[in-house]
Design a protein around this motif. Structure first.
Motif, PDB file in Angstrom:
ATOM      1  N   THR A 182      35.477  45.675  43.427  1.00 48.34           N
ATOM      2  CA  THR A 182      35.939  43.379  43.079  1.00 48.34           C
ATOM      3  C   THR A 182      37.497  43.837  44.024  1.00 48.34           C
ATOM      4  O   THR A 182      37.387  42.681  44.016  1.00 48.34           O
ATOM      5  N   ASP A 205      24.802  36.803  42.553  1.00 48.02           N
ATOM      6  CA  ASP A 205      25.294  36.605  40.708  1.00 48.02           C
ATOM      7  C   ASP A 205      25.572  37.453  40.206  1.00 48.02           C
ATOM      8  O   ASP A 205      25.500  38.073  39.505  1.00 48.02           O
ATOM      9  N   ALA A 206      26.231  38.052  41.388  1.00 50.79           N
ATOM     10  CA  ALA A 206      27.485  39.823  40.295  1.00 50.79           C
ATOM     11  C   ALA A 206      28.183  39.216  39.591  1.00 50.79           C
ATOM     12  O   ALA A 206      29.373  39.363  40.287  1.00 50.79           O
ATOM     13  N   HIS A 207      27.615  38.845  38.224  1.00 55.33           N
ATOM     14  CA  HIS A 207      28.967  38.869  37.711  1.00 55.33           C
ATOM     15  C   HIS A 207      29.732  39.911  36.734  1.00 55.33           C
ATOM     16  O   HIS A 207      29.279  40.573  35.944  1.00 55.33           O
ATOM     17  N   SER A 245      30.599  35.503  39.791  1.00 57.97           N
ATOM     18  CA  SER A 245      30.270  35.878  40.395  1.00 57.97           C
ATOM     19  C   SER A 245      31.081  35.908  41.747  1.00 57.97           C
ATOM     20  O   SER A 245      31.699  34.798  41.991  1.00 57.97           O
ATOM     21  N   GLU A 248      30.103  32.326  42.854  1.00 54.46           N
ATOM     22  CA  GLU A 248      30.640  31.076  41.829  1.00 54.46           C
ATOM     23  C   GLU A 248      33.209  30.936  42.420  1.00 54.46           C
ATOM     24  O   GLU A 248      33.000  29.730  42.619  1.00 54.46           O
ATOM     25  N   GLN A 270      26.707  47.460  45.635  1.00 53.69           N
ATOM     26  CA  GLN A 270      25.795  46.364  43.569  1.00 53.69           C
ATOM     27  C   GLN A 270      25.712  47.565  42.925  1.00 53.69           C
ATOM     28  O   GLN A 270      25.426  47.078  41.636  1.00 53.69           O
ATOM     29  N   HIS A 278      29.037  42.517  31.623  1.00 52.52           N
ATOM     30  CA  HIS A 278      28.994  40.763  32.576  1.00 52.52           C
ATOM     31  C   HIS A 278      30.484  40.352  32.137  1.00 52.52           C
ATOM     32  O   HIS A 278      31.355  39.853  32.544  1.00 52.52           O
TER      33      HIS A 278
END
Ligand code: NAD
Length: 315
Positions: A182, A205-207, A245, A248, A270, A278
């Protein structure tokens, strides 16, 4: 009054936790320890160079500084761990056992962080509950899950007062991140403020569950100060604050820095992100000891940009 020892105090979490505990308890009460030289802001209080893998050195520090409580934060994180799995396993496990054995010998209270990395690809992704499938696929996750079992074991078998949180991704602006999946959500702020394009190593879109460092530090201290009988989980608590994500957080920053640009070049991290939840259900932490985070995504973005702008040289 016995002192507090922070092992891994020079890291992303340790540096902020040390400063907060010193502010609350007095500078002299909190000893900052790390295997590498500590940052300047921690040198105003007691500091020591300590390799937690050296059990004798650990015990000497505990005796010398008259320690009653240990925050053991030293670890090899998820992305770094995959580059050298045996080293990561050895450091993460052996160091924890050194601390737990010292806790038995010196009647220490212990804090040790776990992670959302204990979950795996077959864990339900949304509102992941405290007790669910945990089949981690990274060495980091395997070591954190084993560590949770050891913590509960030492509590039940030897009465060691050990407490733990499964942190989501931690986002702070005061120090560089240590090699986790992260980390992008920390690096992105520096690029945005320097007027550079950000290359993201995760997909748009990797929440993932995330938490602002202020909440992580206050939640950690809150758990350590809770009444022992309220700490009903002695493996590790799920703790949730926000979930977002890369796209966002990029959009949230772009609202304040309209020229900011991003490109996506996902790499091996990833796959690690794909194996994690999530979002988390943290109702036991809220019910048992009153966990209540203060920052959502927009509040965090505003706070970080405000403070980083102040720190940057004005042009
Ligand atoms: P970090 O890598 O920034 O800091 C770890 C510190 O430990 C470093 O300063 C390092 O020098 C020190 N260290 C390493 N080996 C040592 C040794 N043998 N002896 C003494 N010190 C040693 O990590 P962080 O992000 O601050 O994480 C702290 C803890 O929180 C870790 O246990 C980590 O697994 C956990 N955690 C962090 C995150 C996150 O997003 N940062 C998320 C979940 C869990």
């Amino acid at each position: 009054m016995k002192r507090t020892l922070i092992i891994g105090a020079g890291g992303q979490l340790g540096s902020e936790l040390t400063l907060k505990l010193r502010e609350q308890r007095g500078t002299d009460q909190v000893v900052a320890a790390d295997i590498r030289p500590l940052p300047a802001e921690l040198l105003t209080g007691p500091t020591t160079i300590l390799d937690v893998m050296d059990e004798e050195a650990l015990r000497k520090s505990i005796e010398y500084y008259d320690i009653g409580e240990v925050y053991h934060l030293a670890a090899i994180l998820s992305a770094k761990g995959e580059a050298d799995p045996i080293w990561a396993w050895d450091l993460n496990m052996t160091s924890l056992l050194h601390v737990l054995e010292a806790a038995r010998a010196y009647a220490l209270k212990v804090y040790w962080p776990s992670s959302i990395a204990v979950f795996g690809p077959d864990t339900p992704k949304e509102k992941t509950s405290q007790f669910t499938l945990t089949n981690p696929t990274t060495v980091y996750g395997i070591s954190k899950l084993a560590g949770e079992r050891w913590c509960e074991y030492y509590f039940k078998k030897y009465g060691v007062d050990v407490r733990s949180i499964r942190y989501p991704g931690l986002i702070g602006y005061k120090s560089k991140p240590g090699g986790g999946t992260t980390d992008y959500a920390v690096d992105i702020f520096w690029k945005a403020l320097n007027g550079e394009r950000f290359t993201c190593f995760l997909e748009p879109d990797a929440h993932l569950p995330m938490m602002y460092m202020n909440d992580a530090v206050s939640g950690t201290i809150q758990l350590m100060e809770a009444n022992a009988e309220d700490v009903q989980i002695r493996s590790s608590y799920n703790l949730s604050a926000m979930s977002f994500s890369p796209e966002e957080i990029y959009q949230a920053i772009k609202t304040l820095i309209p020229d900011f640009d991003i490109v996506y070049e996902p790499d091996f991290r990833q796959e690690i992100a794909d194996s994690w939840p999530h979002s988390l259900d943290d109702s036991p932490a809220r019910e048992h000891w009153g966990w209540d985070p203060q920052f959502d995504l927009d509040q965090m973005v505003r706070d970080i940009l405000y403070h980083l702008r102040e720190a940057l040289p004005q042009t």
